[in-house]
Design a protein around this motif. Structure first.
Motif, PDB file in Angstrom:
ATOM      1  N   ARG A  84       0.800  -1.227   0.000  1.00  0.00           N
ATOM      2  CA  ARG A  84       0.000   0.000   0.000  1.00  0.00           C
ATOM      3  C   ARG A  84       0.830   1.272   0.000  1.00  0.00           C
ATOM      4  NH1 ARG A  84      -4.118  -3.055   3.905  1.00  0.00           N
ATOM      5  NH2 ARG A  84      -5.236  -4.121   2.235  1.00  0.00           N
ATOM      6  N   LEU A  85       2.104   1.122  -0.386  1.00  0.00           N
ATOM      7  CA  LEU A  85       2.982   2.285  -0.437  1.00  0.00           C
ATOM      8  C   LEU A  85       2.434   3.357  -1.366  1.00  0.00           C
ATOM      9  CD1 LEU A  85       6.694   2.468  -0.144  1.00  0.00           C
ATOM     10  CD2 LEU A  85       5.816   3.369  -2.277  1.00  0.00           C
ATOM     11  N   LEU A  86       1.812   2.930  -2.471  1.00  0.00           N
ATOM     12  CA  LEU A  86       1.337   3.940  -3.431  1.00  0.00           C
ATOM     13  C   LEU A  86       0.227   4.792  -2.831  1.00  0.00           C
ATOM     14  CD1 LEU A  86      -0.702   2.607  -6.518  1.00  0.00           C
ATOM     15  CD2 LEU A  86      -0.923   1.752  -4.201  1.00  0.00           C
ATOM     16  N   ARG A  87      -0.431   4.316  -1.770  1.00  0.00           N
ATOM     17  CA  ARG A  87      -1.455   5.124  -1.133  1.00  0.00           C
ATOM     18  C   ARG A  87      -0.915   5.883   0.082  1.00  0.00           C
ATOM     19  NH1 ARG A  87      -6.991   5.023  -0.570  1.00  0.00           N
ATOM     20  NH2 ARG A  87      -7.660   6.627   0.877  1.00  0.00           N
ATOM     21  N   TYR A  88      -0.243   5.160   0.979  1.00  0.00           N
ATOM     22  CA  TYR A  88       0.117   5.763   2.261  1.00  0.00           C
ATOM     23  C   TYR A  88       1.574   6.207   2.348  1.00  0.00           C
ATOM     24  CZ  TYR A  88      -4.468   3.891   3.462  1.00  0.00           C
ATOM     25  OH  TYR A  88      -5.814   3.617   3.473  1.00  0.00           O
ATOM     26  N   GLY A  89       2.334   6.006   1.270  1.00  0.00           N
ATOM     27  CA  GLY A  89       3.696   6.506   1.245  1.00  0.00           C
ATOM     28  C   GLY A  89       4.677   5.606   1.975  1.00  0.00           C
TER      29      GLY A  89
ATOM     30  N   ALA B  63      -2.123  -1.489  -6.429  1.00  0.00           N
ATOM     31  CA  ALA B  63      -2.163  -1.832  -7.853  1.00  0.00           C
ATOM     32  C   ALA B  63      -1.059  -2.854  -8.089  1.00  0.00           C
ATOM     33  CB  ALA B  63      -1.964  -0.591  -8.725  1.00  0.00           C
ATOM     34  N   GLU B  64      -1.453  -4.121  -8.106  1.00  0.00           N
ATOM     35  CA  GLU B  64      -0.509  -5.236  -8.194  1.00  0.00           C
ATOM     36  C   GLU B  64      -0.688  -5.960  -9.514  1.00  0.00           C
ATOM     37  OE1 GLU B  64       1.586  -6.315  -5.461  1.00  0.00           O
ATOM     38  OE2 GLU B  64       1.105  -4.282  -4.819  1.00  0.00           O
ATOM     39  N   PHE B  65       0.374  -6.622  -9.967  1.00  0.00           N
ATOM     40  CA  PHE B  65       0.191  -7.454 -11.158  1.00  0.00           C
ATOM     41  C   PHE B  65       0.874  -8.801 -10.956  1.00  0.00           C
ATOM     42  CE2 PHE B  65       3.805  -8.149 -14.149  1.00  0.00           C
ATOM     43  CZ  PHE B  65       4.822  -7.659 -13.351  1.00  0.00           C
TER      44      PHE B  65
ATOM     45  N   ALA C  75      10.529 -28.150 -15.759  1.00  0.00           N
ATOM     46  CA  ALA C  75      10.737 -26.835 -16.374  1.00  0.00           C
ATOM     47  C   ALA C  75      11.270 -25.814 -15.372  1.00  0.00           C
ATOM     48  CB  ALA C  75       9.433 -26.328 -16.976  1.00  0.00           C
ATOM     49  N   VAL C  76      11.989 -24.833 -15.904  1.00  0.00           N
ATOM     50  CA  VAL C  76      12.415 -23.678 -15.120  1.00  0.00           C
ATOM     51  C   VAL C  76      11.422 -22.557 -15.422  1.00  0.00           C
ATOM     52  CG1 VAL C  76      14.207 -21.923 -14.886  1.00  0.00           C
ATOM     53  CG2 VAL C  76      14.842 -24.338 -15.107  1.00  0.00           C
ATOM     54  N   HIS C  77      10.770 -22.061 -14.384  1.00  0.00           N
ATOM     55  CA  HIS C  77       9.754 -21.031 -14.600  1.00  0.00           C
ATOM     56  C   HIS C  77      10.278 -19.659 -14.191  1.00  0.00           C
ATOM     57  CE1 HIS C  77       6.778 -24.057 -15.478  1.00  0.00           C
ATOM     58  NE2 HIS C  77       7.037 -24.678 -14.325  1.00  0.00           N
ATOM     59  N   VAL C  78      10.095 -18.683 -15.074  1.00  0.00           N
ATOM     60  CA  VAL C  78      10.478 -17.303 -14.749  1.00  0.00           C
ATOM     61  C   VAL C  78       9.193 -16.535 -14.472  1.00  0.00           C
ATOM     62  CG1 VAL C  78      11.675 -15.240 -15.521  1.00  0.00           C
ATOM     63  CG2 VAL C  78      12.481 -17.499 -16.252  1.00  0.00           C
ATOM     64  N   LEU C  79       9.015 -16.126 -13.225  1.00  0.00           N
ATOM     65  CA  LEU C  79       7.790 -15.443 -12.814  1.00  0.00           C
ATOM     66  C   LEU C  79       8.030 -13.943 -12.669  1.00  0.00           C
ATOM     67  CD1 LEU C  79       7.484 -18.450 -11.754  1.00  0.00           C
ATOM     68  CD2 LEU C  79       6.033 -17.501  -9.945  1.00  0.00           C
ATOM     69  N   GLY C  80       7.073 -13.162 -13.143  1.00  0.00           N
ATOM     70  CA  GLY C  80       7.127 -11.715 -12.922  1.00  0.00           C
ATOM     71  C   GLY C  80       5.847 -11.274 -12.235  1.00  0.00           C
ATOM     72  N   TYR C  81       5.983 -10.601 -11.114  1.00  0.00           N
ATOM     73  CA  TYR C  81       4.807 -10.089 -10.397  1.00  0.00           C
ATOM     74  C   TYR C  81       5.273  -8.956  -9.499  1.00  0.00           C
ATOM     75  CZ  TYR C  81       6.553 -12.815  -6.396  1.00  0.00           C
ATOM     76  OH  TYR C  81       7.331 -13.323  -5.392  1.00  0.00           O
ATOM     77  N   GLY C  82       4.345  -8.287  -8.859  1.00  0.00           N
ATOM     78  CA  GLY C  82       4.768  -7.270  -7.899  1.00  0.00           C
ATOM     79  C   GLY C  82       3.924  -6.024  -7.904  1.00  0.00           C
ATOM     80  N   HIS C  83       4.540  -4.977  -7.342  1.00  0.00           N
ATOM     81  CA  HIS C  83       3.848  -3.723  -7.074  1.00  0.00           C
ATOM     82  C   HIS C  83       4.001  -2.808  -8.291  1.00  0.00           C
ATOM     83  CE1 HIS C  83       4.165  -5.551  -3.139  1.00  0.00           C
ATOM     84  NE2 HIS C  83       5.478  -5.426  -3.153  1.00  0.00           N
ATOM     85  N   VAL C  84       3.206  -3.070  -9.324  1.00  0.00           N
ATOM     86  CA  VAL C  84       3.390  -2.343 -10.579  1.00  0.00           C
ATOM     87  C   VAL C  84       3.138  -0.847 -10.378  1.00  0.00           C
ATOM     88  CG1 VAL C  84       1.028  -2.743 -11.429  1.00  0.00           C
ATOM     89  CG2 VAL C  84       2.887  -2.387 -13.063  1.00  0.00           C
ATOM     90  N   GLY C  85       2.280  -0.512  -9.432  1.00  0.00           N
ATOM     91  CA  GLY C  85       2.010   0.899  -9.142  1.00  0.00           C
ATOM     92  C   GLY C  85       3.223   1.643  -8.614  1.00  0.00           C
ATOM     93  N   ASP C  86       4.198   0.923  -8.082  1.00  0.00           N
ATOM     94  CA  ASP C  86       5.431   1.538  -7.571  1.00  0.00           C
ATOM     95  C   ASP C  86       6.622   1.274  -8.486  1.00  0.00           C
ATOM     96  OD1 ASP C  86       3.973   2.088  -5.199  1.00  0.00           O
ATOM     97  OD2 ASP C  86       4.486   0.110  -4.413  1.00  0.00           O
ATOM     98  N   GLY C  87       6.400   0.656  -9.638  1.00  0.00           N
ATOM     99  CA  GLY C  87       7.521   0.297 -10.505  1.00  0.00           C
ATOM    100  C   GLY C  87       8.413  -0.757  -9.874  1.00  0.00           C
TER     101      GLY C  87
END
Lengths: 404, 404
Positions: free
Chosen positions: A56-61, A154-156, A293-305
């Motif tokens: 929630r950094l994008l909201r509350y800093g 805002a997560e992806f 298989a080797v899986h490469v996952l991308g996820y995270g706080h897209v709102g904070d880059g």
């Protein structure tokens, strides 16, 4: 623990667990300004020392803004009492901030005062399917515009992350979009990207109108192909379970290489694709089907880059790590990014600071460290590279010669 | 100057004037996260070096949160380049924050990166009359509850401040509540307290509904006896002119003794009444009528617990200052307050830091200062008390003896 009901400032010992503190302040009409997957076990002192970021950094800093005061014990045992709850205090060098994110290398944080935010009277959580990363960015941009002051997360996550969660979590988590009544259900559950959008607001009717307008916008733009707006606390928890369960699913699956970087948002997913191609070019199978298989996952706080790039393999294999490092750090540094967005450097990443910070800055950090901890007893071998530390201590000791 | 339209981060040279930067980013759909009366002349580098607070801190947070990066020149000429625009970056000691609020004593800030906030699509400004300070606090509490996420400023001024503005500003500012159609107009214009409440939101209809509910609440509680919701930009400017014009009116009237303190909000106005009684007990006339009267004004950022206490006299008189100092500092320290909430210490207040910071903290500040500026060439005689500096430099020089 102390709490000011009028102003919402909390004073807590360092050892208090974040989730317990949140429960405590929620009961008084407030909420903690940070939230992260580890909330059930992490302590507020650790959060402050590592400048924890979270959902929630994008909201509350950041904590640099919401930590009002703290108490720290220095290397020589001196207690520095900065435990005030004032929102504004410009008296001298801002020592409080020096301890935030210093990972215990300058002193041990023993208590802190945190500005809480009013508890939202209305919370909405949506899980959305996006057909491409470009559409993730478009959805984020619409969320900033349409949800504006009520946007709280805002997560992806990409399809690899969704598959990891639905396959490896013990509680048989199902992607709720695959059982939705939408005619495109089959397609949506295989969508390449998903987003979790959350709002915190004070007026349910207003918030629902804003969310409605946002979803309509995104659907009509084609940025979102399917979506679920949680209609119960249970459904909202499931959506968060998917996003927050990725880490646990990864550990259950096998070996995992974790990276936590930040950079201009538009560039973020290119890195994931690049690492995937690189592993494939070296002969690793990255397609989802196979158990090896080797899986490469991308996820995270897209709102904070902020991207969490995790590589999952059946077992640890040095070749994988050698393909990723230092390649990933160089890539991140080249794009002006941070090689540790929120996890910190600790012992494992102390030597890679140079990809994100210039030499003069690292030298100054080492100088401050040597000055405040002349015997090097606080969290040694962490945070800063050995060479910079050696130079700083050697300067200090040469100077100190006179007093010996 | 550079700007990222997607993320809203601004990169600017230190010499840019705040108001110009705000105009620039407003044109791109964003707003600066800080606003203060001096915006037309203050520079962003100065804002960062002094950790400027201002009118909208309660909404957008402090500069420790919104400054993403900066460039500083150290005492030995080294340039430390931390000019990144990342929202999350936990790589090493957070040097950026060390320069924020250090008043140039550790280095000169030459450029900075600031996270802007989306420009509000709806702005409302209200001037309210409150019958007592208790009612000011009640109104603040209702504003936090009813306006919640759209509240962007909560200011107060007392009747002495209102009289100063309407009497001494050259542009004949009139209290708009005195010409309102309310039957209690005469009473309201002589109300002991006034508040300026501002909202920043994204949906005009929603914002108007929230403001309507808030005003109704306050009126029915008796916390607000009269109010004006600006119905034009001109009226909104007039309301802000009253609040922001106090400083100018004071200077036009004559001598002024300025104090800027923070403390628990409930205590704040007691200090004003206490100083007024103290001056009256010493024979000064503090009643408003006379031209020779000494006026004690209380106003400021009540939402942040930040009081500006200003004493106006026809001409400077050492007896007045001696009655206020160190009495006011002791009073503030006793109530856990800050003797400089946002104005900083500079040269005049360097010696009073002890009322707000313990000795160990001041000693550590001096140690850092001596380490980073061994020749004491950066803003000497400011920020820190001479005794602490002398001790720190003497330790440093004793140690340095070996290398000479």
């Amino acid at each position: 623990v102390g709490f000011d009901d009028d102003g919402g400032s909390l004073v807590a010992q360092a050892g208090c667990v974040l989730e317990n503190l949140d429960t405590y302040v929620q009961g008084r009409g407030w909420t903690m300004p940070l939230d992260l997957g580890a909330k059930g076990s992490c302590t507020i002192g650790g959060n402050v020392s590592t400048n924890a970021g979270g959902l929630r950094l994008l909201r509350y800093g950041s904590l640099h803004g919401s930590v009002l005061g703290l108490e720290a014990v220095l290397a020589d045992g001196t207690i520095v009492d900065l435990l005030r709850t004032l929102r504004k205090d410009n008296t001298g060098i801002h020592l409080r901030n020096l301890f935030i994110g210093a990972e215990g290398s300058l002193g041990v944080v023993t208590a802190c005062a945190v500005q809480c935010a009013p508890r939202p009277r209305s919370v909405q959580v949506a899980l959305l399917a996006c057909p491409s990363y470009k559409h993730v960015l478009e959805t984020l941009s619409r969320a900033r515009r349409d949800l504006a002051e009520i946007l709280s997360a805002a997560e992806f996550l990409d399809l690899e992350s969704m598959k990891m969660v639905t396959k490896y979590l013990p509680d048989n988590v199902v992607n709720p979009l695959s059982s939705s009544s939408s005619s495109s259900a089959a397609a949506a559950s295989d969508s390449p990207f998903f987003m979790v959008i959350e709002t915190h607001g004070s007026n349910e009717t207003h918030d629902q109108e804003k969310m409605g307008a946002f979803l309509e916008d995104c659907m009509s733009l084609g940025a979102v192909t399917d979506g679920l707006l949680a209609d119960s606390g249970r459904q909202a928890s499931l959506v968060w379970r998917i996003r927050e369960g990725i880490t646990e699913a990864l550990v259950r699956r096998g070996a995992v290489y974790k990276y936590d970087v930040s950079m201009p948002t538009a560039k973020m997913y290119e890195l994931v694709e690049d690492i995937r191609s690189r592993l494939e070019a070296a002969g690793f199978r990255c397609d989802s089907g196979s158990d090896s298989a080797v899986h490469v996952l991308g996820y995270g706080h897209v709102g904070d880059g902020n991207l969490h790039l995790n590589v999952s393999a059946p077992k640890y294999d040095d070749r994988i790590q050698d393909l990723i490092e230092p390649y990933l750090y160089e890539w991140t540094g080249r794009h002006g990014g941070s090689v540790s967005a929120e996890h910190g450097l600790g012992q494992m990443k102390a030597e890679v600071i140079g990809y994100s910070k210039p030499e003069a800055a690292v030298a100054l950090m080492a100088q401050i460290k040597a000055s405040m901890d002349p015997k090097g007893i606080l969290n040694p071998y962490k945070l800063l590279p050995q060479k910079a530390l050696e130079e700083a201590y050697s300067k200090l000791n040469k100077a100190d010669g006179a007093t010996v």
